[in-house]
Design a protein around this motif. Structure first.
Motif, mmCIF file in Angstrom:
data_model
loop_
_atom_site.group_PDB
_atom_site.id
_atom_site.type_symbol
_atom_site.label_atom_id
_atom_site.label_comp_id
_atom_site.label_asym_id
_atom_site.label_seq_id
_atom_site.Cartn_x
_atom_site.Cartn_y
_atom_site.Cartn_z
ATOM 1 N N HIS A 68 0.740 -1.204 -0.130
ATOM 2 C CA HIS A 68 -0.115 -0.009 -0.017
ATOM 3 C C HIS A 68 0.900 1.185 -0.047
ATOM 4 O O HIS A 68 1.878 1.056 0.291
ATOM 5 C CB HIS A 68 -0.855 0.015 1.090
ATOM 6 N N HIS A 111 1.342 3.883 1.896
ATOM 7 C CA HIS A 111 2.028 4.661 2.778
ATOM 8 C C HIS A 111 3.617 4.664 2.922
ATOM 9 O O HIS A 111 4.201 3.850 2.506
ATOM 10 C CB HIS A 111 1.773 4.076 4.413
ATOM 11 N N HIS A 170 5.852 1.729 3.419
ATOM 12 C CA HIS A 170 5.981 0.782 2.767
ATOM 13 C C HIS A 170 6.065 1.071 1.150
ATOM 14 O O HIS A 170 6.872 -0.157 0.372
ATOM 15 C CB HIS A 170 4.335 0.017 3.122
ATOM 16 N N HIS A 182 -6.781 -2.091 5.210
ATOM 17 C CA HIS A 182 -6.010 -0.738 5.901
ATOM 18 C C HIS A 182 -6.407 0.415 5.198
ATOM 19 O O HIS A 182 -6.801 1.327 5.927
ATOM 20 C CB HIS A 182 -4.615 -1.252 5.625
ATOM 21 N N ASP A 200 0.047 -3.652 6.351
ATOM 22 C CA ASP A 200 -0.744 -3.310 7.496
ATOM 23 C C ASP A 200 -2.369 -3.721 6.962
ATOM 24 O O ASP A 200 -2.542 -3.614 5.827
ATOM 25 C CB ASP A 200 -0.726 -1.750 7.249
HETATM 26 ZN ZN LIG Z 1 0.026 1.601 6.379
#
Ligand SMILES: [Zn+2]
Ligand SMILES: [Zn+2]
Lengths: 333, 529
Positions: free
Chosen positions: A34, A36, A39, A90, A111
Motif C-alpha cells: 500500500h 504509506h 511501505h 487498511h 498493514d
Molecule cells: Zn500503512
C-alpha cells in the motif's frame, strides 16, 4: 524445503521470483502492499501495486516512478513464483501479497485491519502456510471502538461545537484515516474544511472513483470565519503549526489507535481523543492469524516481542523479523 | 456513572481551563445532589478507602480476560496504570448499567464488608456491565487512588458558576474534614454558615513569588517578616476543642500534642495562621529536626524532647468567634500581638516578629541572612490588606532567598509515568570525587518537554546498562541543580541529602570535567547544613 520468502536488509525477498515486497532500500523490482510512506518508498526500479493503490503512490512518488498494476485476486507469474494481491482493509487499495512457490504459500500482510471502515475493500483472510503479519497494536489493551459508536462520538462532538459557534479541528493521517473520518462525518452538521495535504489525497481518490463527501480546501487567501462551526480535517503536523491558529478558540481532537491510552491522550493535550485505527486491534490480529490456517508466523512491526511470545504460547511457530516499517508511530496509527 | 465518566473524560483529556470549568459547571447544574457531593469529595482528595489489594485485582482481571500473568504485566508496563490496564484488557461489557456514581460507591462499601469470594464476584459482575471508561473509574475507586487533572481552584470556580455563590465562600465551605458520609449537598453547599462545623478551617492565603520590588513602592506600605521553614498550619480553637490543619487540609492535631496547651491560654473562638516549627532556646531548629516529626501519627516522648515544636504565629483570622479576615493586616496583627503577650513564655507559641527596614536595600540585606536563621526568605504583606482566600497577587509576596546550586553530571535515567510515559524524565546526578563520580541526588523537574524529548533520544543511544526501568548512561551531560537546603545524611553514599532538588538548567556549554566536586557539596553542608 527452501523458504518462499527471506528477510534481508533491503526488505522481504523472494528468490524464486527475484523481487522484494515493501523494500526499504532501492531494488529493481518492488511489490508494494500500500501507499504509506514506510511501505512504498522512492527509488525502486519498478513497482507493482493494485490498481486502486497506484494513483496515490504515483502522486506521492512522482511521475517518474514506474508503477505496474494488477487487480485484487488477479494471478501473476513472476519467475518461478505465483503472486496475487488480496484486500487488507487498511486503506483503499491496500493488499496482502500472497506468494506461492512449489505449492508453498506465504502471505505478507502489509498493514491491515479486520473491521470494515466503509471505504477500503474489506479484509479477506488468505489461507497460507506462513503468514508475515504486522502487530502495531499487538497487546490486549487495544480494542477498537465499533464504527457506529465512533461515528456518533465524532458527530456528537462536532455538532456540540457547531452549536457553540466553534470550529472542530480533527487531526488524522492524510491517507486513509482522514477519508475514513470524512465518510463518517455527517455533512448536515456543517461544512467540512480540509488541510491541503489531505485535500490532495482526496482529489486523487475521487479521481479514481471513490465517493467522498464534499470538502473545502483551506487556502491562504480564504477567510475561514466564513465557515463558522465547520469540521476541519488537519494532518497531525498541521495541528501544531501556526496554520491551526486561524480557527481561533476551536475544539481540538485527534483520531488514532493510540488514543486508547490515557497517558497518550493527555500528552497530546487535545480536547478529545477518538480511538480509531487502520491497524488491527488485539482481537483482529488474533482472528486474522487464526483464519489463515498458517503454522508459521513472522511478526514485523509493533509490540513484536510480547506478541511473538503470545503466539508461541498458542502453539504457533512464531518469529520476530526486524524491518524498517514504522506504522507504529503515533501520528499514523 | 455515565455522566460522571463523561465529565471525567472531558477534564482529563483537555488542558484548557475553559473546557474543564465549563464541563464541571454543566455537571454541577444537572447531576443529582449525592453524585455532586461525591464528585467534589473525589476531586478534592477525599478518596474512599482502598478495599482490595492491587495484586488481587490483577489476578482476577487476568483470569476474567483469559490472559497469562506475564501478558498482563507486559500490558501494565506499557499502560502504566493498573486500573486503566484492567479496564482495557477485560472483554467488552456484556450488559449495561444505569447505576449512578453514588450507587457504585455504595456497592463498593457493601463489598468491603463481605468475604473475599463475595468481593471477587461483586467486582467481576461490575466489570462485566461497565464500558471501558466507567470500568476504569470504578477500578480507581476500588484501589483508592484517584487523581484528576483539575485543581480545587477550578472546581470551586465551576461550582460558583453553577450555584451563583462567590468563590471565596465556597472555598471556605469545602475546607475541613467532611466526607460524603458526614454531610449532604444541602448542608455543605446550600447552608449559609460555613463555621457551623467547629473544626472547619479558613482557606489559606497564599503568596506568589516576588517578581520585582518596583511595584511595591512605597516601602512604608509594607510589613516584612521571615518566611519560616516549617509546616504552614492553621490553629483553630472553638467550643473548647482545638484543631491543627495543614495547608494541604491534613488534620495534624495529634502529631503536635504540645500545642494542646494553647487551649488553656487563648480565648475560645481563635483561629491563627502560622508555621509549625521545631524550636529551642528561642531559635528555630533546622527543617531536619521537624522532619523527624512529620509523618508520625503519635509521638514518642524522646522525640518531644529532641524536637519540640511551637506555633510561629503569622496572622489572626478569627477573634472571639468573629471572622476578622476583612480587617486590615495592621489591625489583625495588633489583636494577635495582644493575644500572644497574654500567654506565658513557656507556652509553645511565638509571634513571627516583623523585620524592621527603612528601604528596600536594607531589606535585601536582611533577606541575605535568611539561611543562617533557618528561614526561606522574607514575606511582604501590605499593611492595609485583608486576608484573602487562595493564591492571589498584589497584597502578599514571598521573597525567597535564591536557591543553592551545583553543577552535576547525569549518570542514570528513568522513564516517567502517565503524561510523561515514554520520556526519560527522572535522573540521578553525581559530582566528582577524585576521578570517580559519586551520586548525590535525583531530580525530575525543571526542564521543558522539548528538552526532555531531546534527552530521551540521547538516553536511548547512550545506555550503558539497564537495571529494570533504570538506565545507566554515558556520563556526559552537565545540569545545574538548584535546591533549598542541604543536610548530613549517613544513608546516602555522598553523605548529604538535598531539599527540593530540581534541574535549573541544562549546561550544554559545560564540559563534564568542570562539574562540581563532593568537596564543594561538603563545604555547602558545613556552611548551610
Ligand atoms: Zn500503512
Ligand atoms: Zn506499516
Amino acid at each position: 524445503m527452501a523458504d518462499v520468502l527471506t528477510f534481508t536488509d533491503r526488505g522481504i525477498y523472494c528468490a524464486a521470483g527475484d523481487f522484494y515486497i515493501d523494500p526499504w532500500r532501492p531494488v529493481d523490482r518492488a511489490l508494494i502492499t500500500h501507499g504509506h510512506a514506510d511501505h512504498a518508498r522512492a527509488g525502486m526500479g519498478s513497482y507493482l501495486a493494485t490498481d486502486a493503490a497506484a494513483p496515490v503512490m504515483q502522486h506521492r512518488l512522482g511521475p517518474q516512478a514506474r508503477i505496474e498494476t494488477l487487480k485484487f485476486l488477479e494471478p501473476r507469474q513472476i519467475g518461478a513464483a505465483s503472486v496475487s494481491y488480496h484486500p487488507a482493509g487498511h486503506v483503499p487499495g491496500s493488499a496482502q501479497i500472497k506468494v506461492t512457490v512449489k505449492g508453498q504459500s506465504w502471505v505478507v500482510s502489509g498493514d491491515y485491519k479486520t473491521v470494515a471502515d466503509g471505504l477500503s475493500e474489506p479484509f479477506a483472510p488468505v489461507p497460507c502456510h506462513a503468514f508475515i503479519t504486522e502487530c502495531t497494536f499487538g497487546l490486549p489493551v487495544f480494542s477498537w471502538t465499533p464504527q457506529d459508536v465512533l461515528t456518533d462520538q465524532i458527530n456528537g462532538w462536532w455538532a456540540a461545537n457547531a452549536a457553540a459557534g466553534r470550529f472542530s479541528i480533527l487531526g488524522a493521517y492524510a491517507l486513509g484515516k482522514a477519508q475514513r473520518l470524512l465518510t463518517a462525518a455527517d455533512p448536515d452538521i456543517g461544512p467540512i474544511l480540509t488541510h491541503g495535504a489531505i485535500e490532495n489525497t482526496n482529489e486523487v481518490l475521487r479521481a479514481q472513483g471513490i465517493p467522498l463527501p464534499d470538502t473545502i480546501r483551506v487556502t491562504p487567501d480564504m477567510n475561514v470565519k466564513d465557515y463558522p462551526g465547520a469540521l476541519v480535517l488537519a494532518t497531525p503536523g498541521a495541528m501544531a503549526q501556526p496554520w491551526a491558529r486561524q480557527f481561533g478558540r476551536a475544539s481540538t481532537a485527534f483520531a488514532s489507535g493510540w488514543m486508547a491510552l490515557r497517558g497518550v491522550r493527555r500528552r497530546r493535550a487535545m480536547d478529545r481523543g477518538f480511538v480509531v485505527s487502520d491497524h488491527a486491534d488485539w482481537e483482529g490480529l488474533n482472528t486474522a492469524i487464526r483464519a489463515t490456517g498458517a503454522q508459521k508466523i513472522f511478526v514485523t512491526h509493533g509490540y513484536t516481542d510480547p506478541f511473538r511470545r503470545w503466539l508461541t504460547d498458542q502453539g504457533y511457530d512464531a518469529h520476530v523479523v526486524s524491518t524498517d516499517y514504522t506504522g507504529d508511530t503515533e501520528d499514523e496509527a | 456513572m455515565k455522566d460522571f465518566a463523561a465529565l471525567f473524560a472531558r477534564i482529563d483529556e483537555s488542558t484548557k481551563t475553559s473546557v474543564k470549568v465549563a464541563a464541571l459547571a454543566a455537571y454541577f447544574r444537572t447531576a443529582p445532589d449525592d453524585d455532586k457531593l461525591w464528585t467534589i469529595a473525589l476531586f478534592s482528595g477525599r478518596r474512599p478507602k482502598r478495599m482490595i489489594t492491587a495484586t488481587k485485582l490483577r489476578v482476577w482481571a487476568a483470569e476474567a480476560a483469559g490472559l497469562p500473568d506475564w501478558l498482563f504485566e507486559e500490558s501494565y508496563g506499557i499502560v502504566g496504570d493498573l486500573a486503566e490496564t484492567i479496564a482495557l484488557i477485560l472483554p467488552k461489557p456484556k450488559g449495561t448499567s444505569d447505576q449512578s456514581l453514588t450507587d457504585w460507591i455504595t456497592h463498593i462499601k457493601t463489598l468491603s464488608t463481605q468475604d473475599e469470594p463475595a468481593r471477587r464476584a461483586g467486582i467481576l459482575a461490575a466489570w462485566e456491565v461497565l464500558p471501558t471508561q466507567e470500568r476504569f473509574l470504578f477500578t480507581k475507586l476500588l484501589t483508592g487512588g484517584f487523581r484528576v487533572g483539575v485543581s480545587q481552584k477550578l472546581m470551586t470556580r465551576a461550582l460558583a458558576q453553577a450555584t451563583g455563590q462567590d468563590e471565596a465562600t465556597l472555598t471556605h465551605k469545602l475546607m475541613g474534614n467532611w466526607t460524603p458520609a458526614t454531610t449532604t449537598w444541602t448542608d455543605l453547599i446550600d447552608a449559609d454558615d460555613p463555621t457551623a462545623d467547629l473544626s472547619r478551617p479558613y482557606p489559606f492565603y497564599l503568596a506568589y513569588g516576588l517578581d520585582s520590588l518596583d511595584e511595591l513602592d512605597p516601602a512604608t506600605d509594607w510589613n516584612a517578616e521571615r518566611k519560616w521553614d516549617g509546616i504552614r498550619g492553621q490553629f483553630i480553637l472553638r467550643g473548647g476543642e482545638h484543631h491543627l490543619w495543614s495547608r494541604g487540609e491534613d488534620l495534624m492535631t495529634d502529631r503536635f500534642p504540645e500545642l494542646a496547651q494553647l487551649r488553656d491560654f487563648l480565648p475560645d473562638g481563635t483561629v491563627i495562621d502560622g508555621e509549625v516549627l521545631a524550636f529551642r532556646d528561642e531559635k528555630p531548629l533546622s527543617f531536619n529536626a521537624l522532619q523527624s516529626r512529620i509523618g508520625r501519627k503519635t509521638v514518642p516522648k524522646k522525640l518531644l524532647i529532641e524536637a519540640p515544636v511551637i506555633l510561629m504565629a503569622y496572622d489572626l483570622l478569627e477573634h472571639r468567634g468573629q471572622d476578622i479576615r476583612k480587617q486590615t493586616f495592621t489591625s489583625r496583627r495588633k489583636e494577635l500581638e495582644k493575644l500572644i503577650k497574654a500567654v506565658p513564655i513557656t507556652t509553645p507559641i511565638r509571634l513571627s516578629a516583623s523585620v524592621p527596614f527603612t528601604d528596600w536595600n536594607a531589606l535585601a540585606a536582611e533577606r541575605d541572612r535568611s539561611r543562617e536563621l533557618h528561614a526561606e526568605g522574607l514575606m511582604l504583606k501590605r499593611l492595609d490588606s485583608p486576608y484573602l482566600a487562595g493564591r492571589k497577587r498584589g497584597d502578599w509576596w514571598k521573597w525567597k532567598v535564591d536557591p543553592l546550586t551545583i553543577d552535576a553530571v547525569m549518570i542514570y535515567a528513568q522513564a516517567g509515568h502517565g503524561r510523561r510515559a515514554n520520556l526519560f524524565t527522572d535522573y540521578t546526578f553525581a559530582v566528582w570525587n577524585g576521578n570517580e563520580l559519586t551520586p548525590f541526588t535525583k531530580a525530575y523537574s525543571g526542564l521543558t518537554d522539548a528538552e526532555f524529548r531531546e534527552i530521551t533520544a540521547w538516553v536511548r543511544k547512550n545506555t550503558l546498562q539497564k537495571f529494570g526501568p533504570v538506565r545507566q548512561v554515558t556520563p556526559h551531560h552537565v545540569f545545574e541543580i538548584a535546591f533549598e537546603g542541604i543536610n548530613a545524611s549517613p544513608r546516602h553514599k555522598s553523605g548529604v541529602a538535598l531539599r527540593f532538588p530540581r534541574m535549573l538548567r541544562w549546561r550544554k556549554d559545560k564540559p563534564m570535567a568542570e562539574a562540581n566536586t563532593l568537596a564543594d557539596l561538603k563545604e555547602m553542608l558545613a556552611t548551610y547544613g
